[in-house]
Design a protein around this motif. Structure first.
Motif, mmCIF file in Angstrom:
data_model
loop_
_atom_site.group_PDB
_atom_site.id
_atom_site.type_symbol
_atom_site.label_atom_id
_atom_site.label_comp_id
_atom_site.label_asym_id
_atom_site.label_seq_id
_atom_site.Cartn_x
_atom_site.Cartn_y
_atom_site.Cartn_z
ATOM 1 N N ILE A 19 -65.354 29.597 -22.248
ATOM 2 C CA ILE A 19 -64.360 30.676 -22.300
ATOM 3 C C ILE A 19 -65.065 32.026 -22.251
ATOM 4 O O ILE A 19 -64.654 32.925 -21.522
ATOM 5 C CB ILE A 19 -63.480 30.550 -23.558
ATOM 6 C CG1 ILE A 19 -62.632 29.285 -23.459
ATOM 7 C CG2 ILE A 19 -62.599 31.766 -23.728
ATOM 8 C CD1 ILE A 19 -61.920 28.930 -24.722
ATOM 9 N N GLN B 118 -58.887 33.023 -25.287
ATOM 10 C CA GLN B 118 -58.756 31.695 -25.901
ATOM 11 C C GLN B 118 -57.366 31.122 -25.660
ATOM 12 O O GLN B 118 -57.223 29.937 -25.394
ATOM 13 C CB GLN B 118 -59.032 31.800 -27.416
ATOM 14 C CG GLN B 118 -58.856 30.512 -28.193
ATOM 15 C CD GLN B 118 -60.011 29.543 -28.029
ATOM 16 O OE1 GLN B 118 -61.124 29.967 -27.748
ATOM 17 N NE2 GLN B 118 -59.758 28.279 -28.196
ATOM 18 N N GLY B 119 -56.346 31.967 -25.699
ATOM 19 C CA GLY B 119 -54.972 31.500 -25.502
ATOM 20 C C GLY B 119 -54.751 30.894 -24.119
ATOM 21 O O GLY B 119 -53.968 29.954 -23.969
ATOM 22 N N SER B 120 -55.434 31.412 -23.110
ATOM 23 C CA SER B 120 -55.289 30.858 -21.758
ATOM 24 C C SER B 120 -55.824 29.441 -21.700
ATOM 25 O O SER B 120 -55.227 28.560 -21.085
ATOM 26 C CB SER B 120 -56.039 31.731 -20.743
ATOM 27 O OG SER B 120 -55.431 32.986 -20.630
ATOM 28 N N PHE B 121 -56.973 29.228 -22.328
ATOM 29 C CA PHE B 121 -57.557 27.888 -22.364
ATOM 30 C C PHE B 121 -56.606 26.918 -23.043
ATOM 31 O O PHE B 121 -56.341 25.831 -22.530
ATOM 32 C CB PHE B 121 -58.904 27.912 -23.096
ATOM 33 C CG PHE B 121 -59.541 26.559 -23.205
ATOM 34 C CD1 PHE B 121 -60.248 26.026 -22.142
ATOM 35 C CD2 PHE B 121 -59.428 25.811 -24.365
ATOM 36 C CE1 PHE B 121 -60.832 24.771 -22.233
ATOM 37 C CE2 PHE B 121 -60.004 24.561 -24.472
ATOM 38 C CZ PHE B 121 -60.709 24.038 -23.397
ATOM 39 N N GLN B 122 -56.058 27.328 -24.174
ATOM 40 C CA GLN B 122 -55.147 26.462 -24.917
ATOM 41 C C GLN B 122 -53.848 26.243 -24.145
ATOM 42 O O GLN B 122 -53.247 25.182 -24.243
ATOM 43 C CB GLN B 122 -54.869 27.050 -26.296
ATOM 44 C CG GLN B 122 -56.098 27.024 -27.183
ATOM 45 C CD GLN B 122 -55.917 27.812 -28.466
ATOM 46 O OE1 GLN B 122 -55.037 28.664 -28.565
ATOM 47 N NE2 GLN B 122 -56.761 27.538 -29.449
ATOM 48 N N HIS B 123 -53.434 27.224 -23.369
ATOM 49 C CA HIS B 123 -52.203 27.078 -22.592
ATOM 50 C C HIS B 123 -52.392 26.075 -21.454
ATOM 51 O O HIS B 123 -51.560 25.198 -21.245
ATOM 52 C CB HIS B 123 -51.776 28.436 -22.020
ATOM 53 C CG HIS B 123 -50.612 28.351 -21.087
ATOM 54 N ND1 HIS B 123 -49.312 28.194 -21.534
ATOM 55 C CD2 HIS B 123 -50.540 28.388 -19.731
ATOM 56 C CE1 HIS B 123 -48.501 28.132 -20.491
ATOM 57 N NE2 HIS B 123 -49.222 28.258 -19.382
ATOM 58 N N TYR B 124 -53.478 26.220 -20.699
ATOM 59 C CA TYR B 124 -53.703 25.369 -19.537
ATOM 60 C C TYR B 124 -54.300 24.007 -19.890
ATOM 61 O O TYR B 124 -54.175 23.054 -19.132
ATOM 62 C CB TYR B 124 -54.591 26.074 -18.509
ATOM 63 C CG TYR B 124 -53.866 27.201 -17.821
ATOM 64 C CD1 TYR B 124 -52.882 26.939 -16.871
ATOM 65 C CD2 TYR B 124 -54.139 28.521 -18.148
ATOM 66 C CE1 TYR B 124 -52.191 27.969 -16.254
ATOM 67 C CE2 TYR B 124 -53.459 29.567 -17.524
ATOM 68 C CZ TYR B 124 -52.489 29.282 -16.588
ATOM 69 O OH TYR B 124 -51.810 30.306 -15.972
ATOM 70 N N PRO C 21 -53.942 22.032 -23.164
ATOM 71 C CA PRO C 21 -53.524 21.792 -24.546
ATOM 72 C C PRO C 21 -54.259 20.604 -25.178
ATOM 73 O O PRO C 21 -54.341 20.503 -26.396
ATOM 74 C CB PRO C 21 -52.015 21.542 -24.448
ATOM 75 C CG PRO C 21 -51.762 21.200 -23.028
ATOM 76 C CD PRO C 21 -52.849 21.857 -22.224
ATOM 77 N N GLY D 222 -57.382 20.222 -25.027
ATOM 78 C CA GLY D 222 -58.713 20.688 -25.400
ATOM 79 C C GLY D 222 -59.789 20.313 -24.384
ATOM 80 O O GLY D 222 -59.532 20.122 -23.196
ATOM 81 N N LYS D 223 -61.021 20.212 -24.912
ATOM 82 C CA LYS D 223 -62.177 19.935 -24.051
ATOM 83 C C LYS D 223 -62.060 18.602 -23.326
ATOM 84 O O LYS D 223 -62.466 18.488 -22.173
ATOM 85 C CB LYS D 223 -63.474 19.976 -24.865
ATOM 86 C CG LYS D 223 -63.851 21.371 -25.320
ATOM 87 C CD LYS D 223 -65.185 21.357 -26.040
ATOM 88 C CE LYS D 223 -64.925 21.256 -27.512
ATOM 89 N NZ LYS D 223 -66.135 21.339 -28.332
ATOM 90 N N GLN E 259 -59.398 17.152 -22.175
ATOM 91 C CA GLN E 259 -58.521 17.332 -21.028
ATOM 92 C C GLN E 259 -59.239 18.120 -19.937
ATOM 93 O O GLN E 259 -59.149 17.781 -18.753
ATOM 94 C CB GLN E 259 -57.233 18.049 -21.414
ATOM 95 C CG GLN E 259 -56.302 18.198 -20.215
ATOM 96 C CD GLN E 259 -55.059 19.009 -20.509
ATOM 97 O OE1 GLN E 259 -54.851 19.505 -21.615
ATOM 98 N NE2 GLN E 259 -54.213 19.159 -19.497
#
Length: 64
Positions: free
Chosen positions: A2, A9-15, A17, A19-20, A22
């Motif tokens: 990131i 961080q929110g973009s990573f969690q959005h796309y 969900p 986590g690593k 996925q």
């Protein structure tokens, strides 16, 4: 990752969900599809080259 991408961080969690796990799974699926298409593209070119070469060989044989 990131930090490297400069993404929030929110973009990573959005796309991703999941986590690593996925993210890695998606990357492997993409890489597999990319590799499959490259091999298929090469194979299509090899078949076309073989066909042209075979035709040229037949013409040369017919001229003899």
């Amino acid at each position: 990752m990131i930090e490297y991408a400069g993404a929030p961080q929110g973009s990573f969690q959005h796309y991703f969900p999941g986590g690593k796990d996925q993210l890695v799974g998606e990357a492997l699926l993409w890489a597999g599809g990319f590799a499959t298409e490259r091999v298929a593209s090469y194979a299509r070119g090899a078949v076309a080259t073989l066909t042209i070469g075979t035709l040229e060989g037949a013409i040369m044989f017919a001229r003899v």
